[in-house]
Design a protein around this motif. Structure first.
Motif, PDB file in Angstrom:
ATOM      1  N   MET A  25       0.839  -1.189   0.000  1.00 29.00           N
ATOM      2  CA  MET A  25       0.000   0.000   0.000  1.00 29.00           C
ATOM      3  C   MET A  25       0.876   1.242   0.000  1.00 29.00           C
ATOM      4  SD  MET A  25      -2.834  -1.149   2.867  1.00 29.00           S
ATOM      5  CE  MET A  25      -3.862   0.288   2.638  1.00 29.00           C
ATOM      6  N   SER A  26       0.457   2.254  -0.746  1.00 27.36           N
ATOM      7  CA  SER A  26       1.127   3.549  -0.712  1.00 27.36           C
ATOM      8  C   SER A  26       0.586   4.341   0.484  1.00 27.36           C
ATOM      9  CB  SER A  26       0.857   4.333  -1.997  1.00 27.36           C
ATOM     10  OG  SER A  26      -0.523   4.689  -2.072  1.00 27.36           O
ATOM     11  N   GLN A  27       1.253   5.441   0.798  1.00 29.78           N
ATOM     12  CA  GLN A  27       0.759   6.291   1.879  1.00 29.78           C
ATOM     13  C   GLN A  27      -0.628   6.843   1.547  1.00 29.78           C
ATOM     14  OE1 GLN A  27       3.885   9.187   2.425  1.00 29.78           O
ATOM     15  NE2 GLN A  27       5.037   7.859   3.818  1.00 29.78           N
ATOM     16  N   ALA A  39       0.178  13.460   4.360  1.00 30.87           N
ATOM     17  CA  ALA A  39       1.292  14.255   4.892  1.00 30.87           C
ATOM     18  C   ALA A  39       1.564  13.888   6.355  1.00 30.87           C
ATOM     19  CB  ALA A  39       0.975  15.742   4.769  1.00 30.87           C
ATOM     20  N   MET A  40       0.493  13.711   7.149  1.00 33.74           N
ATOM     21  CA  MET A  40       0.673  13.330   8.548  1.00 33.74           C
ATOM     22  C   MET A  40       1.257  11.930   8.660  1.00 33.74           C
ATOM     23  SD  MET A  40       0.450  14.123  11.743  1.00 33.74           S
ATOM     24  CE  MET A  40      -0.698  15.503  11.915  1.00 33.74           C
ATOM     25  N   GLU A  45       5.849   8.274   9.815  1.00 35.78           N
ATOM     26  CA  GLU A  45       6.796   7.258   9.342  1.00 35.78           C
ATOM     27  C   GLU A  45       8.237   7.762   9.418  1.00 35.78           C
ATOM     28  OE1 GLU A  45       5.797   5.793   5.503  1.00 35.78           O
ATOM     29  OE2 GLU A  45       4.088   4.616   6.239  1.00 35.78           O
ATOM     30  N   ARG A  46       8.438   9.078   9.279  1.00 35.16           N
ATOM     31  CA  ARG A  46       9.795   9.646   9.344  1.00 35.16           C
ATOM     32  C   ARG A  46      10.222   9.965  10.772  1.00 35.16           C
ATOM     33  NH1 ARG A  46       9.780  14.599   6.771  1.00 35.16           N
ATOM     34  NH2 ARG A  46       7.524  14.584   6.453  1.00 35.16           N
TER      35      ARG A  46
END
Length: 270
Positions: A25-27, A39-40, A45-46
């Motif tokens: 799955m993509s974000q 964006a959140m 994830e970062r």
């Protein structure tokens, strides 16, 4: 200015990314299944944003993880004085609508004074450093805040009379502890009952336990030892201990009589 990731948040974020990738799955695709923007999700994830428990629950549902993300978030947000083996029980306490607790050797951690808690925690782990002990005390006191929030859980406590008679820390510390116990028992959402010594053999002699009922009616059984605390939702186990707790309540003194016995124990300290 570039925001540096927090190590504990980054660990959670990396696991979310791994789980998302495993589900191909993509974000954007994952975000569509949640109340979370791409964006959140990217920030989480970062490791530059923390993941709230409600988002963790959504991620667990979307990624079918069996609660892994929520457990990781609990560990990341935990106070440094909370042992990792207690985190699941602590999380359930904060979520609970009702807590039923039987205490055999100590007063419940949720009702302990700072001095009593320090002595209890030291007795439980003689290897704790001075800093580690203070962190553990702070974590226990912070956990008590759940009883005094806007919507506190109902707390039902049954404790053995011997808990009142054991002079933990001497007269002054025990007097303050019994005063705090009486004060707590005076609130409508807290019920304290004392199981008198003359009750004889009873089903609680196997040890301390607590039952945590969540708002959706699901109930967990928590059995705690010196080095572990298991949260069990097996229906047979929960039903058995629910009956044990009701049997103990039936054997215990009524709340008013229990308060009178606590006052007597306090008076005997003078």
């Amino acid at each position: 200015m570039q925001i540096k990731p927090k190590p504990e948040w980054l660990k959670v974020g990396q696991e979310i990314r791994r789980l998302r990738s495993a589900n191909r799955m993509s974000q954007d695709q994952l975000s569509q299944l949640m109340t979370l923007s791409p964006a959140m999700l990217s920030s989480i994830e970062r490791g530059i944003r923390g993941c709230k428990p409600e988002f963790a629950e959504e991620l667990d549902t979307a990624l079918q993880t069996g609660g892994r993300v929520l457990r990781l978030v609990g560990k990341a947000n935990a106070d440094p004085g909370t042992p990792t083996w207690f985190l699941d029980v602590e999380r359930l306490q904060h979520q609970a609508a009702e807590i039923r607790q039987f205490q055999l050797g100590w007063l419940p951690g949720l009702l302990q004074t700072e001095d009593y808690a320090r002595l209890a925690l030291r007795a439980g782990d003689l290897s704790l450093s001075t800093t580690g002990l203070q962190q553990a005390v702070n974590a226990r006191l912070k956990r008590q805040e759940l009883l005094w929030g806007e919507n506190p859980p109902l707390l039902f406590v049954v404790l053995e009379e011997g808990v009142l008679c054991r002079p933990i820390g001497g007269r002054d510390i025990m007097t303050r502890q019994l005063d705090q116990l009486l004060s707590a028992a005076g609130h409508a959402h807290i019920t304290v009952q004392v199981l008198p010594m003359n009750a004889g053999p009873h089903p609680g002699l196997d040890g301390t336990f607590q039952l945590l009922r969540l708002p959706r009616r699901e109930t967990f059984l928590a059995l705690e030892s010196r080095v572990s605390a298991d949260a069990d939702d097996d229906a047979d186990h929960v039903n058995e201990y629910t009956q044990v707790f009701e049997d103990l309540r039936a054997l215990a003194l009524a709340p008013q009589e229990s308060a009178d016995l606590i006052r007597k124990a306090r008076g005997d300290l003078q």
